[in-house]
Design a protein around this motif. Structure first.
Motif, short mmCIF file in Angstrom:
data_model
loop_
_atom_site.label_atom_id
_atom_site.label_comp_id
_atom_site.label_asym_id
_atom_site.label_seq_id
_atom_site.Cartn_x
_atom_site.Cartn_y
_atom_site.Cartn_z
N LEU A 85 -43.95 -66.65 78.53
CA LEU A 85 -45.21 -67.09 79.12
C LEU A 85 -45.13 -68.54 79.54
N ARG A 87 -46.54 -72.08 79.76
CA ARG A 87 -47.48 -72.85 78.96
C ARG A 87 -47.47 -74.30 79.42
N ILE A 105 -51.77 -71.35 77.51
CA ILE A 105 -51.17 -70.47 78.51
C ILE A 105 -51.78 -70.79 79.87
N TYR A 141 -56.22 -71.04 76.75
CA TYR A 141 -55.74 -70.89 78.12
C TYR A 141 -56.02 -72.15 78.93
#
Length: 156
Positions: A85, A87, A105, A141
């Motif tokens: 992912l 980040r 994220i 996020y």
């Protein structure tokens, strides 16, 4: 989460069938329930898919071990790849906070999944407004142009 669970079960049965084992030999009563792990794995897969749709070039560059080019919209976030992912990077690596808080994220501003995340956060904070909703989403996020996205989603 259910689709991933069925996928894992089918892969297990195919592998067991090739080895000569009885594919039904390892049946488990937990097949009818979702675990927390199953739901988290599903969330990660969804987020990977969203990022792959929006940031495919940046992900490929980071996987090659090269820095993100200056022309990238992610350049200022100093992105890193962690568990597949994208980040936010930065200097908080040694801070005594949770990993999701230190390295949120990265998500695009205009994806249906992002809209659902914003709506869920808005409901979780009790419809307190855009700033509370933005703060809630940023705990996990980092949405590009987050304030604008949150205001648009709440207005809609």
């Amino acid at each position: 989460a259910w689709l991933l669970k069925v996928k894992e079960e089918l892969i297990r049965k195919v592998r067991a069938g090739k080895g000569g084992e009885n594919p039904d030999m390892h049946t488990n009563d937990d097949q009818s329930r979702l675990s927390v792990r199953d739901v988290r794995n599903a969330e990660v897969e969804i987020l990977r898919h969203v990022q792959q749709e929006s940031f495919a070039e940046d992900i490929a560059i980071l996987k090659a071990g090269k820095p993100v080019p200056r022309s990238s919209k992610l350049r200022k976030l100093d992105p890193i790849l962690s568990d597949g992912l994208l980040r936010v990077g930065g200097r908080l690596g040694n801070a005594p906070y949770a990993s999701d808080f230190k390295h949120p994220i990265i998500l695009p501003k205009d994806h249906d999944v992002v809209t659902m995340i914003i709506r869920q956060a808005h409901e979780r904070v009790g419809h307190m407004g855009s700033e509370y909703t933005l703060a809630e989403t940023r705990s996990k996020y980092w949405i590009l142009h987050g304030r604008r996205s949150v205001c648009r989603t709440i207005r809609e």
